[in-house]
Design a protein around this motif. Structure first.
Motif, PDB file in Angstrom:
ATOM      1  N   ILE A 186       0.865  -1.185   0.000  1.00  0.00           N
ATOM      2  CA  ILE A 186       0.000   0.000   0.000  1.00  0.00           C
ATOM      3  C   ILE A 186       0.898   1.230   0.000  1.00  0.00           C
ATOM      4  O   ILE A 186       1.749   1.382   0.884  1.00  0.00           O
ATOM      5  N   VAL A 187       0.721   2.079  -1.002  1.00  0.00           N
ATOM      6  CA  VAL A 187       1.500   3.311  -1.120  1.00  0.00           C
ATOM      7  C   VAL A 187       0.551   4.494  -0.956  1.00  0.00           C
ATOM      8  O   VAL A 187      -0.445   4.596  -1.674  1.00  0.00           O
ATOM      9  N   VAL A 188       0.867   5.387  -0.008  1.00  0.00           N
ATOM     10  CA  VAL A 188       0.039   6.567   0.229  1.00  0.00           C
ATOM     11  C   VAL A 188       0.885   7.801  -0.053  1.00  0.00           C
ATOM     12  O   VAL A 188       1.854   8.085   0.661  1.00  0.00           O
ATOM     13  N   GLU A 189       0.506   8.535  -1.098  1.00  0.00           N
ATOM     14  CA  GLU A 189       1.260   9.727  -1.474  1.00  0.00           C
ATOM     15  C   GLU A 189       1.049  10.854  -0.460  1.00  0.00           C
ATOM     16  O   GLU A 189       0.097  10.843   0.328  1.00  0.00           O
ATOM     17  N   ILE A 190       1.915  11.865  -0.527  1.00  0.00           N
ATOM     18  CA  ILE A 190       1.910  12.941   0.458  1.00  0.00           C
ATOM     19  C   ILE A 190       0.605  13.729   0.443  1.00  0.00           C
ATOM     20  O   ILE A 190       0.161  14.263   1.473  1.00  0.00           O
ATOM     21  N   ASP A 191      -0.058  13.809  -0.713  1.00  0.00           N
ATOM     22  CA  ASP A 191      -1.312  14.559  -0.805  1.00  0.00           C
ATOM     23  C   ASP A 191      -2.542  13.702  -0.518  1.00  0.00           C
ATOM     24  O   ASP A 191      -3.664  14.216  -0.511  1.00  0.00           O
ATOM     25  N   ALA A 192      -2.348  12.412  -0.296  1.00  0.00           N
ATOM     26  CA  ALA A 192      -3.487  11.499  -0.138  1.00  0.00           C
ATOM     27  C   ALA A 192      -3.940  11.438   1.322  1.00  0.00           C
ATOM     28  O   ALA A 192      -3.964  10.368   1.954  1.00  0.00           O
ATOM     29  N   GLN A 193      -4.314  12.586   1.860  1.00  0.00           N
ATOM     30  CA  GLN A 193      -4.789  12.643   3.235  1.00  0.00           C
ATOM     31  C   GLN A 193      -6.152  11.960   3.357  1.00  0.00           C
ATOM     32  O   GLN A 193      -6.871  11.781   2.375  1.00  0.00           O
ATOM     33  N   LYS A 194      -6.466  11.558   4.589  1.00  0.00           N
ATOM     34  CA  LYS A 194      -7.738  10.874   4.888  1.00  0.00           C
ATOM     35  C   LYS A 194      -7.849   9.524   4.173  1.00  0.00           C
ATOM     36  O   LYS A 194      -8.954   9.046   3.911  1.00  0.00           O
ATOM     37  N   THR A 195      -6.723   8.904   3.895  1.00  0.00           N
ATOM     38  CA  THR A 195      -6.731   7.554   3.312  1.00  0.00           C
ATOM     39  C   THR A 195      -7.128   6.543   4.378  1.00  0.00           C
ATOM     40  O   THR A 195      -6.698   6.619   5.531  1.00  0.00           O
ATOM     41  N   ASP A 196      -7.938   5.574   3.969  1.00  0.00           N
ATOM     42  CA  ASP A 196      -8.332   4.479   4.856  1.00  0.00           C
ATOM     43  C   ASP A 196      -8.023   3.176   4.116  1.00  0.00           C
ATOM     44  O   ASP A 196      -8.697   2.836   3.137  1.00  0.00           O
ATOM     45  N   ALA A 197      -6.991   2.474   4.553  1.00  0.00           N
ATOM     46  CA  ALA A 197      -6.545   1.265   3.846  1.00  0.00           C
ATOM     47  C   ALA A 197      -6.417   0.108   4.830  1.00  0.00           C
ATOM     48  O   ALA A 197      -5.776   0.241   5.872  1.00  0.00           O
TER      49      ALA A 197
END
Length: 456
Positions: free
Chosen positions: A343-354
């Motif tokens: 799972i990769v979460v970029e710096i702008d991907a706030q509020k991600t739920d994984a």
């Protein structure tokens, strides 16, 4: 890496493809670039991090030839499909990599839905459907780990193009069936066939579609199925996808699926692996718009010395997206499984739920699984979890069932079925869920052909 030289059968197949089935200039150029990459890197070895637990040496040591066109009857075809209850719905059939119009039925579709053989699209004088603008834009063909994707891009002869216009929904599931058979009028000419199917799915804004990819085989001869599926999902679209692998026990199946999911897309996929000697399912999902929901589930059964490898990468590129993964497997004898979930979460991907979960049930002391969850998080306001459990049948549960009068094998069957049912119950198409449940129950009761877990 083992570099393949110009005398390999792959080179002969590529030259034939470029001569007879290259397609438009843009596609022919794409093939050439991909084949150059394949020749540069060769087939992956266990020295590659992405393939460290999966040796493809048996594939490298087998001489494959392009699958030959074979005519099957409706009765012969029915024996291949694990989803017999979908019969009568929209179906696209390929036999040994060749589109069979007589066995296919795609006429009863809503306006705005295109289901066409890629070869037929390329044979037209102009690409009014936009295939050239979409095909091959997502999947990686440059790295050494992507050799099979590059090989498919170079050698695919045919495949399926599905486009759903905006604001259009398809009620009935569309089944894409790929069959490999050694049936031949010349038994002396039987060789190990290879097929490289390509699937391109474009779902328009506010569209809805259900798709079932089924892969089946009937032969004791080793064969290779190397498939690439591309899905481009427009804003607010709903795509429900299923992949059923029921290859023959001597088969090698390598599959790559690349997803480009736009704003507020709802995508789900279930990968069910019930056959094959070596099976690799790669899925790369790019969540490229806010509000995307992506679900990747997988279930597999393996025994003897079979290998099932599931690799997933979910790339959260935009905020307010969610992803859910659940993979479960049952391993017996000397079977081997691999699960690698990134799972990769970029710096702008706030509020991600994984969320990611991987569970394996080992029925013998020699069965094994290598599991590797990975999180790469560059944002600070996220919820990301992963978990992996590996174990045998619970001794207390076995004792409980035995104490209430169940025999040893019956108690084992109850617990195995309960383990599998958690995932099978998540399948959204009732007919597929029923078919798979009945198939599993038949194997657990010993009534299945060939005994317990003989799916391939």
């Amino acid at each position: 890496m083992t570099r393949l030289v110009a005398s390999t059968p792959y080179t002969n197949a590529f030259e034939q493809i470029q001569r007879d089935h290259a397609g438009p200039a843009a596609i022919a150029d794409l093939r050439s670039v991909a084949f150059d990459q394949f020749l540069t890197h060769g087939l992956p070895t266990t020295s590659s991090e992405e393939w460290r637990f999966t040796s493809v040496r048996p594939i490298a040591e087998t001489t494959f030839v392009p699958g030959r066109a074979v005519v099957l009857t409706d009765e012969e075809l029915s024996s291949f499909s694990v989803t017999g209850s979908l019969a009568g719905g929209p179906t696209v059939v390929f036999v040994n990599g060749h589109y069979d119009a007589a066995l296919s039925s795609v006429g009863d579709l809503p306006d705005g839905v295109v289901v066409e053989s890629l070869a037929n699209v390329f044979s037209s004088s102009a690409d009014s459907l936009g295939v050239e603008q979409c095909l091959g834009k997502g999947p990686d063909i440059q790295s050494d780990a992507a050799a099979f994707t590059a090989l498919n891009t170079a050698l695919f002869r045919d495949g399926v193009f599905i486009r759903v216009a905006e604001n259009v929904g398809v009620d009935r599931p569309i089944q894409i069936l790929f069959v490999t058979t050694s049936k031949s009028t010349d038994p002396d000419a039987i060789q190990s066939p290879m097929t490289h199917p390509r699937i391109l799915i474009v779902a328009g804004t506010n569209s809805q579609i259900r798709l079932v990819e089924t892969y089946a085989g009937e032969t004791d001869i080793p064969y290779l199925t190397n498939v690439v599926t591309e899905v481009i999902a427009g804003e607010n679209s709903v795509v429900d996808h299923y992949k059923l692998v029921r290859e023959a026990s001597a088969a090698y199946h390598i599959g790559h699926m690349h997803l480009r999911l736009n704003r507020s897309t709802n995508f789900s996929s279930h990968a069910i692996t019930l056959g094959g000697s070596i099976v690799r399912n790669d899925t790369v999902a790019v969540l490229d718009g806010e509000g995307v929901s992506c679900t990747l589930n997988g279930f597999y059964i393996a025994k003897e010395q079979r290998l099932v490898d599931n690799h997933t990468t979910i790339h959260h590129a935009k905020p307010h997206c969610e992803s859910h993964e659940l993979y479960k497997g049952i391993l017996d004898d000397q079977a081997h499984a691999v699960f690698n979930g990134k799972i990769v979460v970029e710096i702008d991907a706030q509020k991600t739920d994984a969320k990611q979960t991987n569970k394996a049930l080992l029925l013998s002391e020699d069965a094994q699984i290598n599991t590797k969850p990975e999180l790469e998080i560059f944002a600070d306001d996220v919820k990301c979890t992963h978990g992996a459990t590996v174990g045998q049948l619970d001794a207390d549960a076995m004792f409980y069932l035995r104490a209430r009068g169940l025999g040893l094998e019956q108690a084992r069957s109850v617990l195995i079925h309960a383990f599998a049912s958690d995932l099978l119950n998540r399948i959204g198409i009732q007919s597929i869920r029923t078919d798979l449940d009945e198939l599993l129950l038949a194997q657990l009761s010993g009534s299945g052909e060939g005994g317990f877990y003989e799916f391939g």
